[in-house]
Structure formats: structure tokens, C-alpha cells
Design a protein around this motif. Structure first.
Motif, short mmCIF file in Angstrom:
data_model
loop_
_atom_site.label_atom_id
_atom_site.label_comp_id
_atom_site.label_asym_id
_atom_site.label_seq_id
_atom_site.Cartn_x
_atom_site.Cartn_y
_atom_site.Cartn_z
N LYS A 110 9.54 4.76 0.06
CA LYS A 110 8.19 5.29 0.33
C LYS A 110 7.87 5.18 1.83
CE LYS A 110 4.75 7.29 -1.39
NZ LYS A 110 3.65 6.90 -2.25
N GLU A 144 -13.48 7.59 13.19
CA GLU A 144 -12.79 6.44 13.79
C GLU A 144 -11.28 6.62 13.81
OE1 GLU A 144 -13.96 2.92 11.84
OE2 GLU A 144 -16.00 3.00 12.62
N MET A 145 -10.79 7.74 13.35
CA MET A 145 -9.35 7.93 13.26
C MET A 145 -8.69 7.72 14.64
SD MET A 145 -7.51 11.02 11.25
CE MET A 145 -8.00 10.70 9.58
N ILE A 162 -1.03 12.68 4.22
CA ILE A 162 -1.01 11.32 4.75
C ILE A 162 -2.31 10.92 5.44
CG2 ILE A 162 1.49 11.26 4.98
CD1 ILE A 162 1.26 11.85 7.89
N TYR A 163 -3.25 11.84 5.58
CA TYR A 163 -4.46 11.51 6.33
C TYR A 163 -5.64 11.11 5.45
CZ TYR A 163 -1.77 13.37 10.08
OH TYR A 163 -0.78 13.56 10.99
N PHE A 191 -2.78 4.56 7.78
CA PHE A 191 -1.78 3.51 7.56
C PHE A 191 -1.01 3.14 8.83
CE2 PHE A 191 0.36 7.46 6.01
CZ PHE A 191 1.38 7.54 6.94
N PHE A 236 -5.57 1.23 -1.41
CA PHE A 236 -5.60 1.68 -0.03
C PHE A 236 -7.04 1.73 0.50
CE2 PHE A 236 -5.17 4.52 3.57
CZ PHE A 236 -3.98 4.09 4.12
N ILE A 261 -10.42 -3.32 6.84
CA ILE A 261 -10.09 -3.27 8.28
C ILE A 261 -11.21 -2.59 9.07
CG2 ILE A 261 -7.57 -3.37 7.99
CD1 ILE A 261 -7.62 -0.36 8.91
N THR A 262 -11.93 -1.65 8.47
CA THR A 262 -13.01 -1.02 9.22
C THR A 262 -14.22 -1.95 9.30
OG1 THR A 262 -13.52 0.17 7.19
CG2 THR A 262 -12.43 1.41 8.92
N VAL A 300 -7.89 9.22 2.70
CA VAL A 300 -8.03 7.96 2.00
C VAL A 300 -8.73 8.25 0.69
CG1 VAL A 300 -9.05 5.66 2.04
CG2 VAL A 300 -8.19 6.68 4.15
N ASP A 303 -10.89 7.64 -2.68
CA ASP A 303 -12.14 6.90 -2.77
C ASP A 303 -12.00 5.56 -3.48
OD1 ASP A 303 -13.56 8.62 -1.32
OD2 ASP A 303 -14.24 9.83 -3.02
N LEU A 317 0.82 -1.22 0.00
CA LEU A 317 0.00 0.00 0.00
C LEU A 317 0.85 1.26 0.00
CD1 LEU A 317 -2.78 -0.84 2.61
CD2 LEU A 317 -2.88 -1.04 0.14
N PRO A 326 -2.58 8.85 11.08
CA PRO A 326 -3.07 8.48 9.74
C PRO A 326 -3.52 7.02 9.73
CG PRO A 326 -0.68 8.57 9.75
CD PRO A 326 -1.12 9.05 11.10
N TYR A 361 -1.49 -0.38 9.48
CA TYR A 361 -1.06 -1.30 8.41
C TYR A 361 0.22 -1.98 8.89
CZ TYR A 361 0.65 -2.35 3.62
OH TYR A 361 1.12 -2.94 2.48
N GLN A 363 -19.06 7.66 4.03
CA GLN A 363 -17.91 6.82 4.39
C GLN A 363 -16.76 7.68 4.92
OE1 GLN A 363 -15.84 4.83 1.21
NE2 GLN A 363 -15.79 2.93 2.37
N GLN A 396 2.83 2.63 -2.04
CA GLN A 396 2.81 3.48 -3.24
C GLN A 396 1.47 4.22 -3.37
OE1 GLN A 396 5.67 3.71 -4.51
NE2 GLN A 396 6.59 1.89 -3.61
N ASP A 397 0.50 3.79 -2.59
CA ASP A 397 -0.84 4.33 -2.74
C ASP A 397 -1.13 5.52 -1.81
OD1 ASP A 397 -2.31 3.06 -4.76
OD2 ASP A 397 -4.02 2.88 -3.41
N VAL A 398 -0.15 5.85 -0.95
CA VAL A 398 -0.38 6.96 -0.02
C VAL A 398 0.37 8.19 -0.52
CG1 VAL A 398 -0.16 7.73 2.36
CG2 VAL A 398 -0.52 5.32 1.88
N ASP A 399 -0.31 9.33 -0.50
CA ASP A 399 0.32 10.57 -0.90
C ASP A 399 1.08 11.14 0.29
OD1 ASP A 399 1.05 13.02 -1.75
OD2 ASP A 399 -0.97 13.75 -2.20
N TRP A 406 -8.24 -1.77 1.23
CA TRP A 406 -7.66 -2.24 2.49
C TRP A 406 -8.40 -1.58 3.66
CZ3 TRP A 406 -5.02 1.00 6.07
CH2 TRP A 406 -4.50 0.33 7.18
N PHE A 407 -8.63 -0.28 3.51
CA PHE A 407 -9.25 0.45 4.61
C PHE A 407 -10.67 -0.04 4.88
CE2 PHE A 407 -11.32 4.19 6.53
CZ PHE A 407 -10.52 4.24 7.67
N SER A 408 -11.45 -0.33 3.79
CA SER A 408 -12.80 -0.85 4.05
C SER A 408 -12.72 -2.21 4.72
CB SER A 408 -13.64 -0.95 2.77
OG SER A 408 -13.00 -0.40 1.68
#
Lengths: 432, 194
Positions: free
Chosen positions: B45, B15-16, A412-413, B27, A421, A428-429, A415, A417, A403, B25, B30, B8, A405-408, A424-426
Motif C-alpha cells: 500500500k 492548510e494543504m 490521494i488528496y 499523508f 485517517f 495533527i491539525t 480525507v 469524513d 493508516l 496529500p 504521516y 472542516q 489501508q485507509d487511503v484510496d 489522525w488528520f483531526s
């Protein structure tokens, strides 16, 4: 086809001859011509590989992938290479007299065929082997026996071989002549006889090994094993063994300098079946075990195996040797592609459960149907390509979809759409 | 669809995960984020994301020094039970050091000074502060800059003394300030000359 005036032999995919039941190689020579001196209109077979077996002379054109054979049964007499001043300056020639009817190609009653030995080899040793092969008349033993498992009941294979010398007819006279020739060096002859005894015993050993293998196979079905899984793998192993018995192992003694080349070809034929079962890739160490068990006797060393595999690059065979970054070596089909493996790994790693918890090498092994050690190599390769990344914790070594490479990094906060990433986020939530 | 996405995003915001009042954040949960990645592109990265997070966190919490062997809230995530190895901590902090955003305090690399503002930026910050409060040509003690009423609520509040002194010395070199040395550290004074 007009050029092929001798009966042709069937070759395997990698250019090895298909042997008759009970046929064993005894000598190999490179760069040999076959000529008919009496009938120059017959085109000669030029510069091929000559294999002397217990049953036949087999001549193979390796570059064009065809071969011809002369059954030893039809050989009436063999003449040794001439020793003269003249012969010192030309290639040694071994001439064989053949019963033309045995060839069945419309020859006269007898035909002389000349073997021109152009390569650097020992014509005397070759000729010795020709005599040995003709004398032991192995093709007759085969014809008499209904099956290989009956050899013990027949009262000792070794005796049968030595009693095969018959003292009747023209061949009997010829054989007497040959014995006189042999007696010129008695000590040498004795040494040869020892070797012959050893060779005939070797054949018995192969038969014995085959028998044991059959016993092993029937064993586990009767005894109730405690571990079903272990039993399964054992049976699978025996399946492999049964399906790939090697009747005539290429040995250093028979092949000389050509040993590794011939071994490479034999190995290429051999690995086809286990490779298919293993899904296109198999660890070198596994091949080593399987190959040596199939050979029974005449085991090869790991170094020989490696050299044989290295020679594949030069031959047109469908398999190749591959070395992973970790040093693990495998044999794989040339058609086998990493992309396909990566695609399957990616599907696996994107399942909701794998997104949350990652996958272990054994998870991957089950999905891909391969050994965990190999699965780990695939995972590491996928990691090096940036598809996966690792998680090392007290729970073990696991792999996740990459993941990073998928984060700017400038934001960093957030996500996004869509994309990896967010999936993955859906995942884990959703688990809470 | 738009409504759903909006919903969403709102939910994820709620939930952060937090450390104190600092929002982490996503990640941060992760697991591979906590294992030093061996593959070059991936590691670059990862290092980048760690640098951003460390600077953000230190700035919001006014943390100037990170001890490698001490408990540092970012280096452990109890939710997923992962902790950075010593090697990983050193790699991430060294990356900051090589960019001039941190400095090793000791040779053993046990303590690291985090410069979420570079010394030059701190110097500019002090000059702004001086201008806004009309202290040009005035005299202040070092302690007043760190904890005086005027500095409350500004970036300068609670600044690390070493960092402040280095920023002041930089200003002195440029002729914009003069440091008076007292008998003890407490009564060091600064005269600004704008």
C-alpha cells in the motif's frame, strides 16, 4: 476410595507432589506397581511414578492425577531385590515391611508391600538409596528442629545426620545387619559415604542460601538507596524469590531419564506466580534467573530449561512456550490472548498524542505493565498483523496506527469524513 | 453536522501543504510514510501511494529525471523532519520501473527516467498535436516540437529529448513519421504522414 488402601498425597496443579518441610527427593522410578502380597484382596496400584524422598515413598498415577505415600518412619525393614535365575525373567521386586499402625488404615502390626519395578532402571541403585534414606532418618531431624533457620545454632546439620544412627531395639539390629551387607564391598561403601557427606552438605547450602535471601530482603529497607525505582524493582525481585522457594529441586541425579518431565512439571508450578505478576507473559531468560535463584543449588542449564518447556505440550499444564519471529522466547499463560493485548495497544495508539507522535516500546511497556523488550515484541506482532506501522528516525523507533489501508490510491488528496485517517488528520491539525 | 463537515473540509483544503505550486496529500505528514514498511501488505500500500505521488508530481512539474542522491522535494519533508532512505527511494522507483512507468538510466540505479506518460502515450500525444495544428505531411524540427510556439501550453512543451526521440521512432516504425538526420542533433527533422 475403597481401592486406595494407602494414605493419599496432595499433588500440585501440574502433578508434582507437595513436599513436607525439609523433604528432598532422592530417586525416581517410572512404571512401578505397589502390591500387597499377603492380602490379594487389596487392589494393586499399577504402573505409576515412584518418588523416593528423604521422608516417604510417594507413588503417583500421572494420568489420573492422584498419589499415595508410605512414610519411611513406618518402614521396619526393606528387602533387596532377589538375585536368582527365576528373577532374571521377571521384573525386579523390592519388598518393604511396614508397621501397620504407622499407616493408620487398620492394618495388622506389620504389612509387607512389594514394589514391582517394571521400567528400565537400576534396582540395585534404587535399593541403595532406600537404605540411605532410612538410615539418615531425616524426618526425625525435622521433628526435632523448630525451624530451618536454627540448623546452624543446633551445632552442624551434617553431624546431626550421621549421629542419627541408633543402635537400640529391633531397628538397631536390622541396621547392624545392613552394615554387614554393606561391608562386602568396602571401597564402594566409602564412595557412598563421600556422596552422602556431599548430599548432607548440599542441604546446609540450601539453608545458607535461604538465610542470605532473608538478609538481602531486610537489607535495602535500612539503607537509603539513591534510586527509588531501582530499589522498587529489587524488592519486587526479592518478593518473588521469597514467595517461591523450591524445597526439593528435581535434579538429574535423582530423576535420571525422567528428569526433564519432572522439571517441566515443577517449572509449570513455579512460573504461576511470576507469570501472574508479569501480566501473563514473561521472558524465558527472566524465568531462567528466577528459577535458578529459587533452586539455590542444583542449578539447571538453559538447555534443560528449554527442553522442560518443550515438554509442556505433552502435559496438561496451564502455561506454554512461545517463540516470537525475532527469536525472543517467552512463557505465557495458555489463556493469554494476543487480541486483548492488541486491543489495549490500539486504544493507546489512538490517543491524540499518540496519533501525532506515535508510541515507543517503553510507552507500550508502561501501559501494559511489562518489560520494554516484551512490549516491543507485542508491537512488532501488532505491526505484522497490519494494526501498526513503524517510523524510524533519529528520534528513535516509534509505532503509529496503520493508516495506509485507509487511503484510496485513486484519490490521494481526499480525507474521508470518518475512519482512522480522519481521526489522525483531526489530531495533527488540532495541534496546529 | 453537514455544515460542520463542510467547514472542516474547506479548512483542510486551505492548510494543504505545498511544494512550489504542487499540493501535497495529507499523508505526506504521516511519519511512517517515510519509513520503508517491512510488513508485506502495508508495504504494498505504501509503495502504491508513493508511485501515485511521484507520477503526479513529475507530471505537474514536468520532471523527467530523478537523481537518487540529489535533493528531490518529495523525498524530504522538513515539516515532520523525515527523509526517505536511499533504499526506500530505490524501492519506490523500482516499483515504477517494473510497471513500465520509469526506467533506470544507468546500471548503478543512480538516475531514473520517469514516464508519467508511456512512450506509446507520448506517440499518441504527438499525433494529436500534429492533427490539431495541421502539420500532416509537413516537416518540423525536433526542437520545434519541444519548444515551438505551437507546443506551448501542451503536454509536449519541455518534453525530455530522449523521450521525444523514442516516441518519434515508435511512430516511424508504424510508418507515421520519417526522421531526417542532420549533421548535428539540432537540425534533426521529422516528416509526418498521417
Amino acid at each position: 476410595m475403597a481401592g486406595k488402601w494407602l494414605p493419599s498425597v496432595h499433588l500440585t496443579g501440574s502433578g508434582r507432589p507437595v513436599f513436607l518441610p525439609g523433604e528432598v527427593e532422592s530417586f525416581l522410578l517410572s512404571s512401578v506397581d505397589l502390591e500387597s502380597e499377603e492380602n490379594p484382596t487389596l487392589p494393586p496400584f499399577k504402573s505409576g511414578l515412584l518418588i523416593l524422598t528423604t521422608h516417604r515413598f510417594i507413588w503417583i498415577d500421572e494420568s489420573n492425577g492422584y498419589g499415595v505415600a508410605i512414610p519411611l518412619a513406618s518402614v521396619v525393614h526393606a528387602f533387596p531385590p532377589k538375585k536368582s535365575i527365576k528373577s532374571m525373567f521377571s521384573s525386579p521386586r523390592v519388598r518393604i515391611q511396614i508397621n501397620g499402625h504407622g499407616l493408620g488404615v487398620g492394618f495388622g502390626s506389620t504389612v509387607m508391600i512389594t514394589l514391582v519395578l517394571r521400567g528400565k532402571n537400576d534396582p540395585e541403585a534404587f535399593f541403595g538409596r532406600v537404605w540411605d534414606a532410612m538410615r539418615s532418618r531425616a524426618w526425625e531431624n525435622e521433628a526435632e528442629k523448630p525451624g530451618p533457620s536454627d540448623s546452624k545454632a543446633g551445632g552442624g546439620g551434617g553431624d546431626a545426620l550421621s549421629s542419627g544412627i541408633r543402635m537400640a531395639g529391633v531397628s538397631g539390629i536390622l541396621r547392624k545387619e545392613q552394615e554387614m551387607w554393606e561391608s562386602t564391598d568396602k571401597s564402594l561403601q566409602e564412595a557412598f559415604q563421600d556422596l552422602n557427606a556431599l548430599m548432607s552438605k548440599a542441604k546446609e547450602m540450601v539453608t545458607l542460601a535461604e538465610k542470605m535471601r532473608q538478609k538481602l530482603l531486610s537489607g535495602p529497607t535500612q539503607a537509603a538507596g539513591p534510586n527509588d525505582e531501582e530499589m522498587g524493582s529489587k524488592q519486587e525481585m526479592q518478593d518473588w524469590l521469597l514467595s517461591v522457594g523450591i524445597v526439593s529441586p528435581v535434579t538429574k541425579e535423582s530423576a535420571g531419564a525422567l528428569y526433564h518431565q519432572q522439571l517441566a512439571r515443577q517449572l509449570a508450578d513455579f512460573v504461576k506466580v511470576p507469570l501472574e505478576r508479569a501480566g501473563g507473559m514473561i521472558a524465558l531468560i527472566d524465568v531462567y534467573c528466577l528459577f535458578n535463584r529459587a533452586r539455590g543449588t542444583e542449578l539447571i542449564s538453559p538447555e534443560d530449561l528449554l527442553q522442560a518447556c518443550a515438554l509442556w505440550e505433552k502435559f496438561d499444564v496451564p502455561v506454554m512456550l512461545r517463540k516470537f519471529d525475532s527469536g525472543v522466547m517467552v512463557i505465557q499463560n495458555k489463556a493469554h490472548s494476543d487480541e486483548e493485548v492488541f486491543a489495549r495497544l490500539k486504544t493507546l495508539v489512538l490517543k491524540p498524542d499518540a496519533l501525532r507522535k506515535g508510541i515507543s516500546p517503553s510507552d507500550a511497556a508502561m501501559t501494559l505493565g511489562i518489560a520494554p523488550a516484551l512490549a516491543k515484541e507485542h508491537l512488532l506482532t501488532a505491526e505484522s498483523k497490519g494494526l501498526l506501522c513503524r517510523d524510524i528516525s533519529p528520534e528513535g523507533f516509534r509505532f503509529y496506527i496503520n493508516l495506509f489501508q485507509d487511503v484510496d490510491p485513486n484519490d490521494i488528496y481526499t480525507v474521508k469524513d470518518h475512519g482512522l485517517f480522519s481521526s489522525w488528520f483531526s489530531a495533527i491539525t488540532a495541534s496546529g | 453536522m453537514v455544515g460542520y463537515r463542510h467547514h472542516q473540509r474547506k479548512k483542510t483544503g486551505d492548510e494543504m501543504q505545498k511544494v512550489g505550486d504542487f499540493k501535497l496529500p495529507h499523508f505526506f505528514n504521516y511519519p511512517p510514510y517515510f519509513t520503508l514498511q517491512p510488513v508485506r501488505d502495508t508495504r504494498e500500500k505504501q509503495v502504491q501511494l508513493w508511485k501515485e505521488l511521484i507520477l503526479d508530481y513529475c507530471r505537474s512539474q514536468k520532471i523527467f529525471i530523478i537523481g537518487l542522491d540529489e535533493d528531490f522535494p518529495l523525498f524530504t519533508n522538513p515539516v515532520i523532519e523525515r527523509t526517505l532512505s536511499h533504499e526506500a527511494r530505490e524501492v519506490f522507483l523500482s516499483a515504477l520501473v517494473s510497471e513500465g512507468r520509469a526506467e533506470w538510466i544507468d546500471k548503478g540505479h543512480k538516475k531514473c527516467l520517469i514516464l508519467w506518460l508511456r512512450i506509446q502515450d507520448w506517440a499518441d500525444c504527438i499525433l494529436n498535436f500534429v492533427k490539431e495544428n495541421g502539420f500532416e505531411d509537413g516537416v518540423m524540427t525536433v526542437e520545434e516540437i519541444r519548444s515551438g510556439i505551437e507546443s506551448r501550453g501542451t503536454e509536449l512543451a519541455g518534453i525530455d529529448r530522449t523521450v521525444l526521440m523514442r516516441a518519434l521512432r515508435l511512430l516511424e516504425q508504424k510508418g507515421k513519421a520519417t526522421i531526417f538526420k542532420g549533421t548535428s542533433a539540432d537540425d534533426e527533422g521529422v516528416k509526418f504522414s498521417a
